[in-house]
Scaffold this motif. Structure first.
Motif, PDB file in Angstrom:
ATOM      1  N   THR A  11      41.295  44.276  45.504  1.00 26.46           N
ATOM      2  CA  THR A  11      40.075  44.091  44.719  1.00 26.46           C
ATOM      3  C   THR A  11      39.512  42.688  44.897  1.00 26.46           C
ATOM      4  OG1 THR A  11      41.397  43.464  42.781  1.00 26.46           O
ATOM      5  CG2 THR A  11      40.777  45.778  42.986  1.00 26.46           C
ATOM      6  N   GLU A  12      39.813  42.060  46.015  1.00 26.15           N
ATOM      7  CA  GLU A  12      39.292  40.718  46.282  1.00 26.15           C
ATOM      8  C   GLU A  12      37.877  40.847  46.836  1.00 26.15           C
ATOM      9  OE1 GLU A  12      41.445  36.945  48.065  1.00 26.15           O
ATOM     10  OE2 GLU A  12      40.458  38.066  49.678  1.00 26.15           O
ATOM     11  N   LEU A  13      36.904  40.809  45.947  1.00 30.63           N
ATOM     12  CA  LEU A  13      35.507  40.872  46.338  1.00 30.63           C
ATOM     13  C   LEU A  13      35.037  39.493  46.799  1.00 30.63           C
ATOM     14  CD1 LEU A  13      34.132  43.054  43.404  1.00 30.63           C
ATOM     15  CD2 LEU A  13      35.262  43.784  45.511  1.00 30.63           C
ATOM     16  N   ILE A  14      33.814  39.425  47.315  1.00 26.92           N
ATOM     17  CA  ILE A  14      33.288  38.154  47.803  1.00 26.92           C
ATOM     18  C   ILE A  14      33.244  37.118  46.689  1.00 26.92           C
ATOM     19  CG2 ILE A  14      31.217  37.016  48.690  1.00 26.92           C
ATOM     20  CD1 ILE A  14      30.667  39.374  50.416  1.00 26.92           C
ATOM     21  N   SER A  15      32.891  37.539  45.476  1.00 26.60           N
ATOM     22  CA  SER A  15      32.824  36.597  44.358  1.00 26.60           C
ATOM     23  C   SER A  15      34.185  35.986  44.065  1.00 26.60           C
ATOM     24  CB  SER A  15      32.278  37.305  43.117  1.00 26.60           C
ATOM     25  OG  SER A  15      33.088  38.426  42.787  1.00 26.60           O
ATOM     26  N   VAL A  16      35.243  36.782  44.117  1.00 29.21           N
ATOM     27  CA  VAL A  16      36.599  36.270  43.880  1.00 29.21           C
ATOM     28  C   VAL A  16      37.029  35.376  45.038  1.00 29.21           C
ATOM     29  CG1 VAL A  16      39.009  36.921  43.480  1.00 29.21           C
ATOM     30  CG2 VAL A  16      37.160  38.321  42.533  1.00 29.21           C
ATOM     31  N   TYR A  17      36.719  35.798  46.249  1.00 32.60           N
ATOM     32  CA  TYR A  17      37.043  34.992  47.428  1.00 32.60           C
ATOM     33  C   TYR A  17      36.313  33.645  47.385  1.00 32.60           C
ATOM     34  CZ  TYR A  17      37.422  33.814  52.412  1.00 32.60           C
ATOM     35  OH  TYR A  17      37.664  33.181  53.597  1.00 32.60           O
ATOM     36  N   MET A  18      35.063  33.654  46.940  1.00 31.00           N
ATOM     37  CA  MET A  18      34.288  32.428  46.808  1.00 31.00           C
ATOM     38  C   MET A  18      34.939  31.472  45.809  1.00 31.00           C
ATOM     39  SD  MET A  18      30.278  32.017  45.682  1.00 31.00           S
ATOM     40  CE  MET A  18      30.587  32.865  44.124  1.00 31.00           C
ATOM     41  N   TYR A  19      35.404  32.012  44.687  1.00 31.91           N
ATOM     42  CA  TYR A  19      36.084  31.190  43.680  1.00 31.91           C
ATOM     43  C   TYR A  19      37.341  30.557  44.258  1.00 31.91           C
ATOM     44  CZ  TYR A  19      39.324  30.334  39.829  1.00 31.91           C
ATOM     45  OH  TYR A  19      40.263  29.774  38.981  1.00 31.91           O
ATOM     46  N   GLN A  20      38.111  31.324  44.994  1.00 36.89           N
ATOM     47  CA  GLN A  20      39.348  30.802  45.558  1.00 36.89           C
ATOM     48  C   GLN A  20      39.079  29.742  46.621  1.00 36.89           C
ATOM     49  OE1 GLN A  20      41.359  34.343  46.850  1.00 36.89           O
ATOM     50  NE2 GLN A  20      42.063  34.876  44.789  1.00 36.89           N
ATOM     51  N   ILE A  21      38.054  29.957  47.449  1.00 38.99           N
ATOM     52  CA  ILE A  21      37.715  28.985  48.490  1.00 38.99           C
ATOM     53  C   ILE A  21      37.197  27.687  47.874  1.00 38.99           C
ATOM     54  CG2 ILE A  21      36.051  28.484  50.320  1.00 38.99           C
ATOM     55  CD1 ILE A  21      38.263  30.114  51.380  1.00 38.99           C
TER      56      ILE A  21
END
Length: 310
Positions: A257-267
């Protein structure tokens, strides 16, 4: 005689000026809010785009690198995976969300007893924060002691690990997202249903039209603009959803469930790479903007009623 004609000419000129001012007044009233929104949005988007062209550290010291961040992000398999999951998530949320919104709107439109109470009750999920909604769904779908598994075991069915299985966790995330965003879309569609003249339904009934034909030939075409606005809302929330995913699954299991929004937060906030995080922000903005224009063209600008007005 000449004085009277001059007075009439002056009066007619004054009336024209008055009508011209009245026609411009709505635009004057809209301009302050429009300038404020565009100013804030323009600053954020412009700043994000500039940041995406730089390499930054935790102190925001910038080094210009051009489109290096874009190339790095687009070639990252993790981005490609999150992009695919985001597209599937958005499509699933749109299909389920607009269906639920239409069903609820029709139910609230035709309900008789307690109409105001049920309409007010339907807005409760909209006032609940995304974090609270995610926590509620964790309690409902938790493996041990969850309400859903309690019901399943009670009727003799196996109790799956909803948030431990990648596919099931993805489905729960879509359901939680729809539960959170559907009330506002329902309100928009309900407003559209209330604008339809009931005499049209009476005429269709006299002509022998079935309920299904009335819905597809009368109801849907007449609320087409409201459908477009609802789809814009659902798409925007689905592309931008972050709090629900973070509190519900944190992008797991196995990044299912790693969407772009979650990936953006992690990056951006865990790896402190604000340049590449800004690239992901631009990607989300482009998706939302393009899809919104598509909806506006198909459901609002493409409506024959608006063409006739123009």
């Amino acid at each position: 005689m000449s004085t009277t004609l001059q007075d009439q000419d002056i009066l007619s000129f004054g009336e024209r000026v008055s009508e011209f001012v009245k026609s411009l007044m709505p635009y004057f009233l809209v301009i302050p809010g429009l300038v404020f929104v565009l100013g804030v949005l323009g600053y954020a988007v412009g700043g994000g785009f500039v940041l995406s062209l730089h390499e930054t550290d935790m102190f925001l010291n910038k080094t210009f690198v051009g489109f290096k961040n874009y190339i790095a992000i687009f070639n990252d398999p993790r981005f490609q995976s999150s992009l695919w999951k985001t597209v599937v998530f958005v499509i699933s949320s749109i299909a389920l969300g607009i269906t639920m919104s239409m069903v609820f709107a029709l139910t609230l439109y035709y309900v008789g007893f307690g109409r105001r109470f049920f309409r007010g009750l339907s807005l409760v999920p909209y006032f609940v924060s995304g974090i609270a909604a995610a926590v509620m769904f964790r309690f409902i779908f938790t493996t041990s002691g969850g309400f859903v598994n309690y019901v399943l075991t009670g009727i003799g069915l196996p109790a799956p690990s909803w948030l431990g299985d990648p596919v099931l966790a993805f489905c729960v995330a879509v359901l939680a997202n729809c539960w959170f965003m559907v009330p506002f879309a329902t309100l928009i569609l309900l407003g559209g249903l209330q604008t339809i003249d009931k005499d049209i339904y009476e005429a269709a009934k006299l002509d022998g039209a079935s309920g299904t034909k009335t819905f597809f030939r009368i109801t849907l075409p007449l609320i087409k603009p409201m459908m477009g606005v609802s789809l814009i809302w659902i798409s925007y929330i689905s592309f931008s959803t972050f709090d629900i995913i973070l509190a519900l699954t944190a992008g797991g299991p196995a990044r299912a469930t790693e969407l772009i929004s979650v990936y953006m937060y992690q990056i951006a906030f865990l790896q402190l790479d604000f340049g590449q995080g800004s690239v992901l922000m631009i990607v989300l903005l482009l998706f939302n903007t393009v899809l919104s224009f598509v909806y506006l063209y198909l459901f609002v600008l493409g409506d024959n009623r608006y063409k006739n007005v123009q």
